[in-house]
Design a protein around this motif. Structure first.
Motif, mmCIF file in Angstrom:
data_model
loop_
_atom_site.group_PDB
_atom_site.id
_atom_site.type_symbol
_atom_site.label_atom_id
_atom_site.label_comp_id
_atom_site.label_asym_id
_atom_site.label_seq_id
_atom_site.Cartn_x
_atom_site.Cartn_y
_atom_site.Cartn_z
ATOM 1 N N TYR A 112 -6.788 -5.548 0.001
ATOM 2 C CA TYR A 112 -6.376 -5.467 -1.389
ATOM 3 C C TYR A 112 -5.512 -4.248 -1.705
ATOM 4 C CZ TYR A 112 -9.971 -9.034 -1.687
ATOM 5 O OH TYR A 112 -10.705 -10.160 -1.483
ATOM 6 N N GLN A 113 -5.840 -3.094 -1.126
ATOM 7 C CA GLN A 113 -5.017 -1.919 -1.397
ATOM 8 C C GLN A 113 -3.609 -2.102 -0.842
ATOM 9 O OE1 GLN A 113 -7.184 1.514 0.016
ATOM 10 N NE2 GLN A 113 -8.381 1.650 -1.882
ATOM 11 N N LEU A 114 -3.514 -2.687 0.369
ATOM 12 C CA LEU A 114 -2.200 -2.967 0.937
ATOM 13 C C LEU A 114 -1.447 -3.980 0.079
ATOM 14 C CD1 LEU A 114 -0.136 -2.685 3.231
ATOM 15 C CD2 LEU A 114 -1.375 -4.486 4.474
ATOM 16 N N ALA A 115 -2.147 -4.998 -0.393
ATOM 17 C CA ALA A 115 -1.516 -6.000 -1.263
ATOM 18 C C ALA A 115 -0.968 -5.350 -2.522
ATOM 19 C CB ALA A 115 -2.536 -7.083 -1.619
ATOM 20 N N LEU A 116 -1.744 -4.434 -3.099
ATOM 21 C CA LEU A 116 -1.296 -3.769 -4.323
ATOM 22 C C LEU A 116 -0.077 -2.893 -4.053
ATOM 23 C CD1 LEU A 116 -2.011 -3.425 -7.331
ATOM 24 C CD2 LEU A 116 -3.349 -1.404 -6.676
ATOM 25 N N GLU A 117 -0.108 -2.189 -2.923
ATOM 26 C CA GLU A 117 1.028 -1.332 -2.566
ATOM 27 C C GLU A 117 2.311 -2.137 -2.431
ATOM 28 O OE1 GLU A 117 -0.012 0.703 1.002
ATOM 29 O OE2 GLU A 117 -1.665 1.840 0.074
ATOM 30 N N LYS A 118 2.215 -3.336 -1.891
ATOM 31 C CA LYS A 118 3.394 -4.170 -1.691
ATOM 32 C C LYS A 118 3.800 -4.913 -2.964
ATOM 33 C CE LYS A 118 2.995 -4.842 3.299
ATOM 34 N NZ LYS A 118 4.336 -4.230 3.556
ATOM 35 N N ALA A 119 2.805 -5.264 -3.804
ATOM 36 C CA ALA A 119 3.100 -6.062 -4.993
ATOM 37 C C ALA A 119 3.596 -5.217 -6.163
ATOM 38 C CB ALA A 119 1.860 -6.838 -5.416
ATOM 39 N N LEU A 120 3.052 -4.020 -6.345
ATOM 40 C CA LEU A 120 3.357 -3.238 -7.542
ATOM 41 C C LEU A 120 4.844 -2.888 -7.676
ATOM 42 C CD1 LEU A 120 2.047 -2.156 -10.057
ATOM 43 C CD2 LEU A 120 1.491 -0.043 -8.834
ATOM 44 N N PRO A 121 5.522 -2.420 -6.619
ATOM 45 C CA PRO A 121 6.958 -2.147 -6.777
ATOM 46 C C PRO A 121 7.746 -3.398 -7.159
ATOM 47 C CG PRO A 121 6.114 -1.106 -4.779
ATOM 48 C CD PRO A 121 5.038 -2.023 -5.287
ATOM 49 N N ARG A 122 7.393 -4.524 -6.575
ATOM 50 C CA ARG A 122 8.072 -5.771 -6.914
ATOM 51 C C ARG A 122 7.791 -6.165 -8.354
ATOM 52 N NH1 ARG A 122 5.790 -9.749 -2.661
ATOM 53 N NH2 ARG A 122 6.589 -11.204 -4.236
ATOM 54 N N ALA A 123 6.534 -5.965 -8.810
ATOM 55 C CA ALA A 123 6.182 -6.276 -10.194
ATOM 56 C C ALA A 123 6.994 -5.420 -11.160
ATOM 57 C CB ALA A 123 4.684 -6.047 -10.409
ATOM 58 N N GLU A 124 7.114 -4.137 -10.845
ATOM 59 C CA GLU A 124 7.879 -3.233 -11.719
ATOM 60 C C GLU A 124 9.355 -3.595 -11.738
ATOM 61 O OE1 GLU A 124 6.759 0.422 -9.906
ATOM 62 O OE2 GLU A 124 4.983 0.696 -11.198
ATOM 63 N N ALA A 125 9.818 -4.261 -10.668
ATOM 64 C CA ALA A 125 11.226 -4.687 -10.602
ATOM 65 C C ALA A 125 11.447 -6.050 -11.250
ATOM 66 C CB ALA A 125 11.681 -4.725 -9.141
ATOM 67 N N GLY A 126 10.367 -6.680 -11.759
ATOM 68 C CA GLY A 126 10.524 -7.930 -12.501
ATOM 69 C C GLY A 126 10.201 -9.190 -11.722
ATOM 70 N N ASP A 127 9.538 -9.084 -10.568
ATOM 71 C CA ASP A 127 9.154 -10.254 -9.768
ATOM 72 C C ASP A 127 7.925 -10.907 -10.399
ATOM 73 O OD1 ASP A 127 7.763 -11.856 -7.768
ATOM 74 O OD2 ASP A 127 9.157 -11.024 -6.312
ATOM 75 N N ALA A 128 8.078 -12.124 -10.915
ATOM 76 C CA ALA A 128 6.996 -12.776 -11.665
ATOM 77 C C ALA A 128 5.780 -13.048 -10.803
ATOM 78 C CB ALA A 128 7.498 -14.071 -12.292
ATOM 79 N N ALA A 129 5.981 -13.488 -9.556
ATOM 80 C CA ALA A 129 4.844 -13.783 -8.674
ATOM 81 C C ALA A 129 4.052 -12.514 -8.387
ATOM 82 C CB ALA A 129 5.337 -14.412 -7.376
ATOM 83 N N ALA A 130 4.774 -11.392 -8.148
ATOM 84 C CA ALA A 130 4.089 -10.123 -7.899
ATOM 85 C C ALA A 130 3.362 -9.645 -9.151
ATOM 86 C CB ALA A 130 5.094 -9.077 -7.420
ATOM 87 N N GLN A 131 3.954 -9.850 -10.312
ATOM 88 C CA GLN A 131 3.305 -9.464 -11.567
ATOM 89 C C GLN A 131 1.998 -10.236 -11.754
ATOM 90 O OE1 GLN A 131 6.584 -10.347 -14.178
ATOM 91 N NE2 GLN A 131 7.365 -8.243 -14.155
ATOM 92 N N THR A 132 2.023 -11.499 -11.432
ATOM 93 C CA THR A 132 0.801 -12.315 -11.540
ATOM 94 C C THR A 132 -0.268 -11.820 -10.582
ATOM 95 O OG1 THR A 132 2.117 -14.252 -12.157
ATOM 96 C CG2 THR A 132 -0.124 -14.662 -11.400
ATOM 97 N N LEU A 133 0.132 -11.485 -9.358
ATOM 98 C CA LEU A 133 -0.830 -10.998 -8.374
ATOM 99 C C LEU A 133 -1.440 -9.667 -8.815
ATOM 100 C CD1 LEU A 133 -2.230 -11.293 -5.653
ATOM 101 C CD2 LEU A 133 -0.238 -10.213 -4.576
ATOM 102 N N VAL A 134 -0.608 -8.761 -9.328
ATOM 103 C CA VAL A 134 -1.123 -7.473 -9.819
ATOM 104 C C VAL A 134 -2.100 -7.709 -10.968
ATOM 105 C CG1 VAL A 134 -0.499 -5.336 -11.026
ATOM 106 C CG2 VAL A 134 0.855 -6.115 -9.065
#
Length: 378
Positions: A112-134
């Motif tokens: 989960y920590q690795l998932a968050l590390e990879k998802a959060l930058p994408r979420a902040e850049a506007g990636d909808a799938a990453a935002q949902t995962l976060v």
């Protein structure tokens, strides 16, 4: 003088075994949250759930020695009441063949920590799938402390970018007024969009909203296509709704009406106890197909063993009338005692119970107590 079990059984054969209801009993009053992790108290039992009623057109008498029964499906419980019960598990996810998502892959592996590390930058850049995962990880406290308010923010961001899962979750938040301002119009819009985008749970809930906002047959007709789509994706509540509406609505094409029992069986096999109850009733009454007392008895027994109070009441009648099983006054009395304790009265079964001898009553009470303690298993 105490009456005998044999004479009481002959009197019981004069009564219809199961309830008859109109299609109005299928009108669902409020949206329910299908396939979520919500838990609540056990559903209430309807006051007339076990009353044996007359007055609807009966079928012709069945096999010799069997009571005439009414060919109408049971209403079971309303889908509003389903909000108070544990739903079956989500259907298995379809295999994914698209591009590899490293964040989601880490999440699936429990990193989960690795998932968050990879998802959060994408979420902040506007990636909808990453935002949902976060948002999901924040909601559930995976790799990060639970934070429902920030989760709501990320669900909103993803929903506004059109992610179907996020639109569904954000619609629920708007509907409940949890961590966001309550807004029914916006909730309805996101629920509709999520449903149209193919989210199975959103399709079920959008159907519920259509029924709630459009009373009568109109709402049921509008909702049916969304129930059908959700049912096809494995949501048991929708499969149950499709079965009931195919059987009860006018102008349903014959090829669909012929599949009503098939949809009901799929819901029953998914573990939906009300579908198991109705499956038993349909088989006994010959609704949606041929009569089969043996299979009807088995489905009623499954639902009764799972604690469905109405099924326990019906199972008692099956034992009394030897439908799908041998007559067994102790088993009949046991299931009657259990349903009566749950608040479901039945004058016919009370009459039967008073007619058996003291030793049989004692055995039935002991068996009911063992069942309540969990000693008796399927």
């Amino acid at each position: 003088m105490r009456r005998t079990h044999r004479s009481l059984r002959s009197n019981l054969l004069k009564h219809h075994l199961f309830l008859a209801v109109s299609a109005a009993g299928l009108i669902f009053c409020s949206p329910a949250f299908a396939q979520t992790s919500e838990r609540a108290v056990t559903r209430p039992v309807e006051n007339n759930a076990g009353t044996l009623q007359k007055g609807s057109p009966p079928e012709k008498a069945g096999e010799e020695g069997k009571p005439p029964v009414e060919a109408y499906p049971s209403s079971g419980i309303s889908l509003l009441q389903r909000m108070g019960t544990t739903l079956p598990p989500l259907p298995p996810e379809k295999p994914y063949t698209g591009p590899v998502d490293e964040a989601y892959g880490a999440f699936q592996r429990g990193l989960y920590q690795l998932a968050l590390e990879k998802a959060l930058p994408r979420a902040e850049a506007g990636d909808a799938a990453a935002q949902t995962l976060v948002a999901e990880m924040m909601t559930r406290g995976m790799g990060i402390p639970r934070d429902s308010k920030n989760a709501a923010f990320w669900y909103q961001q993803a929903a506004e970018r059109g992610d179907p899962s996020a639109m569904f979750q954000y619609a629920l938040l708007l509907m409940r007024g949890k961590d966001v301002a309550r807004d029914k119009a916006k909730a309805d819009d996101f629920m509709r969009r999520a449903a149209e985008a193919g989210n199975a749970s959103a399709q079920f809930n959008w159907a519920q909203l259509l029924v709630a906002d459009n009373p009568g047959e109109k709402g049921l007709q509008l909702a049916l296509p969304f129930y059908e789509k959700s049912a096809g994706q494995g949501v048991a509540d929708s499969q149950y709704a499709v079965a009931q509406l195919y059987q009860s609505l006018p102008d349903v094409p014959p090829e669909k009406k012929a599949k009503a029992r098939e949809w009901l069986e799929r819901a029953a096999k998914a573990g939906f106890d009300t579908a198991q109850l109705d499956m038993g009733i349909w088989l006994v009454n010959g609704v949606g197909g041929e009569r089969d007392y043996d299979k009807g008895f088995e489905w009623l027994r499954i639902a009764a063993l799972r604690g469905n109070v109405v099924a326990q009441n019906k199972l008692a009648h099956m034992y009394v009338n030897a439908l799908g099983t041998r007559p067994n006054p102790v088993e009949a009395a046991k299931w009657y005692v259990l349903s009566r304790r749950a608040g479901l009265s039945d004058p016919v079964l009370e009459d039967f119970y008073l007619g058996i001898n003291d030793e049989q009553q004692k055995q039935a009470i002991d068996a009911a107590n063992r069942f309540r303690r969990g000693a008796q298993k399927p």
